[in-house]
Design a protein around this motif. Structure first.
Motif, PDB file in Angstrom:
ATOM      1  N   LYS I  48     -15.893   8.379  -0.221  1.00 30.46           N
ATOM      2  CA  LYS I  48     -16.719   9.298   0.636  1.00 30.46           C
ATOM      3  C   LYS I  48     -17.407  10.059  -0.514  1.00 30.46           C
ATOM      4  O   LYS I  48     -17.116  10.739  -1.122  1.00 30.46           O
ATOM      5  CB  LYS I  48     -15.822  10.124   1.368  1.00 30.46           C
ATOM      6  N   GLU I  49     -18.879  10.152  -0.291  1.00 29.33           N
ATOM      7  CA  GLU I  49     -19.808  11.017  -1.218  1.00 29.33           C
ATOM      8  C   GLU I  49     -19.415  11.110  -2.603  1.00 29.33           C
ATOM      9  O   GLU I  49     -19.506  11.912  -3.540  1.00 29.33           O
ATOM     10  CB  GLU I  49     -19.584  12.399  -0.817  1.00 29.33           C
ATOM     11  N   GLY I  50     -19.068   9.472  -3.252  1.00 34.14           N
ATOM     12  CA  GLY I  50     -19.209   9.536  -4.573  1.00 34.14           C
ATOM     13  C   GLY I  50     -17.814   9.837  -4.907  1.00 34.14           C
ATOM     14  O   GLY I  50     -17.445   9.702  -6.133  1.00 34.14           O
ATOM     15  N   GLN I  51     -16.801   9.983  -3.935  1.00 32.53           N
ATOM     16  CA  GLN I  51     -15.358  10.073  -4.601  1.00 32.53           C
ATOM     17  C   GLN I  51     -14.468   9.151  -3.826  1.00 32.53           C
ATOM     18  O   GLN I  51     -14.947   8.819  -2.559  1.00 32.53           O
ATOM     19  CB  GLN I  51     -14.914  11.619  -4.301  1.00 32.53           C
ATOM     20  N   VAL I  52     -13.356   8.901  -4.551  1.00 28.94           N
ATOM     21  CA  VAL I  52     -12.371   7.881  -3.798  1.00 28.94           C
ATOM     22  C   VAL I  52     -11.730   8.610  -2.742  1.00 28.94           C
ATOM     23  O   VAL I  52     -11.482   9.903  -2.739  1.00 28.94           O
ATOM     24  CB  VAL I  52     -11.402   7.594  -5.031  1.00 28.94           C
ATOM     25  N   GLY I  53     -11.928   8.082  -1.399  1.00 29.40           N
ATOM     26  CA  GLY I  53     -11.349   8.719  -0.364  1.00 29.40           C
ATOM     27  C   GLY I  53      -9.773   8.702  -0.186  1.00 29.40           C
ATOM     28  O   GLY I  53      -9.025   9.444  -0.337  1.00 29.40           O
ATOM     29  N   GLU I  54      -9.377   7.569  -0.308  1.00 34.67           N
ATOM     30  CA  GLU I  54      -7.951   7.327  -0.291  1.00 34.67           C
ATOM     31  C   GLU I  54      -7.704   5.903  -0.791  1.00 34.67           C
ATOM     32  O   GLU I  54      -8.556   4.877  -0.701  1.00 34.67           O
ATOM     33  CB  GLU I  54      -7.337   7.302   1.235  1.00 34.67           C
ATOM     34  N   TYR I  55      -6.597   5.582  -1.401  1.00 38.30           N
ATOM     35  CA  TYR I  55      -5.990   4.294  -2.071  1.00 38.30           C
ATOM     36  C   TYR I  55      -5.397   3.765  -0.776  1.00 38.30           C
ATOM     37  O   TYR I  55      -4.736   4.201  -0.075  1.00 38.30           O
ATOM     38  CB  TYR I  55      -5.399   4.452  -3.327  1.00 38.30           C
ATOM     39  N   GLN I  56      -5.783   2.268  -0.808  1.00 39.07           N
ATOM     40  CA  GLN I  56      -4.797   1.496   0.109  1.00 39.07           C
ATOM     41  C   GLN I  56      -4.380   0.491  -0.723  1.00 39.07           C
ATOM     42  O   GLN I  56      -4.794  -0.328  -1.243  1.00 39.07           O
ATOM     43  CB  GLN I  56      -6.196   1.088   1.195  1.00 39.07           C
ATOM     44  N   VAL I  57      -2.988   0.463  -0.972  1.00 40.50           N
ATOM     45  CA  VAL I  57      -2.228  -0.608  -1.523  1.00 40.50           C
ATOM     46  C   VAL I  57      -1.207  -1.311  -0.724  1.00 40.50           C
ATOM     47  O   VAL I  57      -0.529  -0.941   0.123  1.00 40.50           O
ATOM     48  CB  VAL I  57      -1.343   0.009  -2.761  1.00 40.50           C
ATOM     49  N   ARG I  58      -1.759  -2.725  -0.450  1.00 41.23           N
ATOM     50  CA  ARG I  58      -0.920  -3.689   0.240  1.00 41.23           C
ATOM     51  C   ARG I  58       0.268  -4.350  -0.433  1.00 41.23           C
ATOM     52  O   ARG I  58       0.035  -4.654  -1.503  1.00 41.23           O
ATOM     53  CB  ARG I  58      -2.021  -4.877   0.715  1.00 41.23           C
ATOM     54  N   LEU I  59       1.359  -4.147   0.086  1.00 35.97           N
ATOM     55  CA  LEU I  59       2.531  -4.615  -0.584  1.00 35.97           C
ATOM     56  C   LEU I  59       3.053  -5.567   0.034  1.00 35.97           C
ATOM     57  O   LEU I  59       3.210  -5.556   1.526  1.00 35.97           O
ATOM     58  CB  LEU I  59       3.585  -3.353  -0.567  1.00 35.97           C
ATOM     59  N   ALA I  60       3.856  -6.649  -0.340  1.00 41.61           N
ATOM     60  CA  ALA I  60       4.897  -7.275   0.369  1.00 41.61           C
ATOM     61  C   ALA I  60       6.429  -6.732   0.154  1.00 41.61           C
ATOM     62  O   ALA I  60       6.514  -6.499  -1.279  1.00 41.61           O
ATOM     63  CB  ALA I  60       5.009  -8.814  -0.113  1.00 41.61           C
ATOM     64  N   VAL I  61       7.146  -6.093   1.121  1.00 40.71           N
ATOM     65  CA  VAL I  61       8.335  -5.581   0.786  1.00 40.71           C
ATOM     66  C   VAL I  61       9.423  -6.615   1.159  1.00 40.71           C
ATOM     67  O   VAL I  61       9.205  -7.243   2.097  1.00 40.71           O
ATOM     68  CB  VAL I  61       8.611  -4.314   1.476  1.00 40.71           C
ATOM     69  N   GLY I  62      10.521  -6.727   0.335  1.00 42.96           N
ATOM     70  CA  GLY I  62      11.656  -7.649   0.427  1.00 42.96           C
ATOM     71  C   GLY I  62      12.901  -6.925   0.995  1.00 42.96           C
ATOM     72  O   GLY I  62      13.335  -6.063   0.192  1.00 42.96           O
ATOM     73  N   PHE I  63      13.504  -7.423   1.989  1.00 39.16           N
ATOM     74  CA  PHE I  63      14.768  -6.673   2.346  1.00 39.16           C
ATOM     75  C   PHE I  63      15.737  -7.845   2.694  1.00 39.16           C
ATOM     76  O   PHE I  63      15.440  -8.960   3.293  1.00 39.16           O
ATOM     77  CB  PHE I  63      14.643  -5.644   3.451  1.00 39.16           C
ATOM     78  N   LYS I  64      17.196  -7.509   2.638  1.00 41.41           N
ATOM     79  CA  LYS I  64      18.359  -8.514   2.807  1.00 41.41           C
ATOM     80  C   LYS I  64      18.442  -8.405   4.380  1.00 41.41           C
ATOM     81  O   LYS I  64      18.609  -7.524   4.777  1.00 41.41           O
ATOM     82  CB  LYS I  64      19.414  -7.961   2.171  1.00 41.41           C
ATOM     83  N   LEU I  65      18.571  -9.739   4.858  1.00 43.45           N
ATOM     84  CA  LEU I  65      18.952  -9.869   6.127  1.00 43.45           C
ATOM     85  C   LEU I  65      20.480 -10.025   6.358  1.00 43.45           C
ATOM     86  O   LEU I  65      21.285 -10.577   5.480  1.00 43.45           O
ATOM     87  CB  LEU I  65      18.544 -11.318   6.826  1.00 43.45           C
ATOM     88  N   ASP I  66      20.925  -9.435   7.409  1.00 41.97           N
ATOM     89  CA  ASP I  66      22.383  -9.400   7.679  1.00 41.97           C
ATOM     90  C   ASP I  66      22.845 -10.727   7.692  1.00 41.97           C
ATOM     91  O   ASP I  66      21.999 -11.701   8.357  1.00 41.97           O
ATOM     92  CB  ASP I  66      23.077  -8.531   8.860  1.00 41.97           C
ATOM     93  N   ASP I  67      24.113 -11.088   7.398  1.00 37.65           N
ATOM     94  CA  ASP I  67      24.662 -12.264   7.568  1.00 37.65           C
ATOM     95  C   ASP I  67      24.689 -12.978   9.149  1.00 37.65           C
ATOM     96  O   ASP I  67      24.928 -12.141   9.892  1.00 37.65           O
ATOM     97  CB  ASP I  67      25.813 -12.543   6.935  1.00 37.65           C
TER      98      ASP I  67
END
Lengths: 67, 67, 67, 67, 67, 67, 67, 67, 67, 67, 67, 67
Positions: I48-67
């Motif tokens: 926006k107007e020559g400045q970074v407005g917001e950073y957008q970081v796409r992540l893959a997050v990994g979590f354990k499934l219950d058995d």
């Protein structure tokens, strides 16, 4: 069963792509015996006053590990 | 409407990258008429006693199919 | 802090890969001062009667922007 | 156990993407029986006087090999 | 600060690519509110007797998570 | 020897993929003469209330540089 | 028109690649009905005292969404 | 100078990855003499009732062309 | 044998990349227990107007499934 | 229908990744109005005596073309 | 703060993929202590008279550097 | 003609991305003289109780080989 190791090397030369590859392969052979093959990973270069300055070829070279 | 087919070929030459490309293109032209273009997919090679043995250039070549 | 711009250019030459790269670098230098480096993005070419017609090398060239 | 072969084909059409895909699939079916599926690998096209000239869709088509 | 979630969906349609995209987007909207955008990840399809059977378009769709 | 330049453009249209491509090609042709070809780099789009809002097709367009 | 959803899962097993794949597929089937296919995205593993500890296979699994 | 051709084949087997690879290699050898090497391009499979149905391994196989 | 699930999330923040990552990780942890790791898939942002407005970081997050 | 153009720029800064991004975005805004977004394409840097010298972040920035 | 190093190794075995991985991991452990994990980068192999000769699995292995 | 070698290293830090990069660069400089540049290959991290535990940045670092 043979096991191979890969090392990544960048050869440079103002003369051309094959010369840059040979620079890398020749230098690697001073340290490592038994280099079998190479794979080109990237081709870059520098430019000076509208002329290619040097070619930079990044190689992965593979050599056999002693048992 | 033209339809083209792509075939993947690996040309080899101890002389250099262009020679390996020409080997592949020339050999493919023995079997297939009307090759229009090629695309380099991979550049590899063999090494013998610290010298490049042969360049191996993998090409996709495109040729026109008859109607 | 320097800022660089990248431009994508395709050089062509019947003579070989290095010549096609030099064609692209030389032509880009007519318009843009201060090209520092190039990166090869793609290598293609045309085929005529079983011979390579011309090599087409797509480059990204980087040059410094004035402050 | 079934075994499938993949062939790469470029279909072209001035009418649109689906038509270029159908051109490729239809032409391939003249030579090869039993095409099961296709995968789009690349979409390109030509431009003439500010208008798309033709769409060029590169497909990998998969067909079953006889036992 | 907004956080978005991406989900991968495959829409299918015999009618064309846009219809397959709309199938996927429409179905995803039944379960998830506030889908903002989609990205095409892969285009495939089935073939029956020399004709495209159905187009299969794999999308990543992004939607806003409630705070 | 011809030299070509590639420029990256995103065309948008609510009507479909071909229309988004044509938007990009047509707009680029206002500024640059002699566009020869395009390559699709990415297909995305917006979604509003379960419907595709607009298709966004990112193209690389190639045009010939004057000697 | 069918719509499919893709989910990414990592199966682990000390026994081998197929067992890690089956672990992932089996676990996913507890939560989701109607898994049709899987695609291997990445193969990794742990090492303990010079032995593979466990294989970790990342899969995308595709299942049909109810209408 | 040797020239090689690459062909893409999908082998399938319910038994495992190696069996699917061998299926593809074995079938290709019925048609083509002198296959030298293979490269795995993709691993997929089908799922039935929470069990892997069959493994599908896509290979590029390389064989030497006669002079 | 543990099984993990991967989910794709986009965190946003005007403050910086780490803050965008933390936004995504923190929000995901409200819904899913036992997130183990993340992988950055893409970094984008608004201007926006020559400045970074917001950073957008796409992540893959990994979590354990219950058995 | 809006049309956007993408330009590739490398920002550099010894201070950090966000500062290198802001350098690129700020410099691009001197020449081009209406930059909407950026995408990080590559992160590199220089090293001097065991310390990071400067961060180099390659961005694609997108801006709206006038109608 | 831990720092890890990655090395690329190709293990080979006629017996199968897991055996080729174990060959690579085992051989690397003779030279380097404290290997933590591996990642499969490429799967290739040789073919002899219609049978798989040996599997070749290229791994990146990661180990902890001493402080 | 200079020849460079690339080594792959993973730096970790709970403090941020730049700190993880500096950890890797600093540690590599203990063993290898004359590191010139680095390239970020992958950004990952661990999560503990909804907070980023540590950032893990995989770098390729390039250094000059003695003649």
């Amino acid at each position: 069963m043979s096991v191979y190791k890969m090392t990544e090397i960048v050869g440079t030369s103002p003369a051309g792509l094959e010369q840059a590859i040979q620079e890398a392969v020749g230098r690697a052979s001073k340290t490592v015996r038994d280099i079998h093959w190479f794979e080109v990973k990237e081709i870059r270069g520098t430019v000076k006053e509208g002329q290619v300055g040097e070619y930079q070829v990044r190689l992965a070279v593979g050599f056999k590990l002693d048992d």
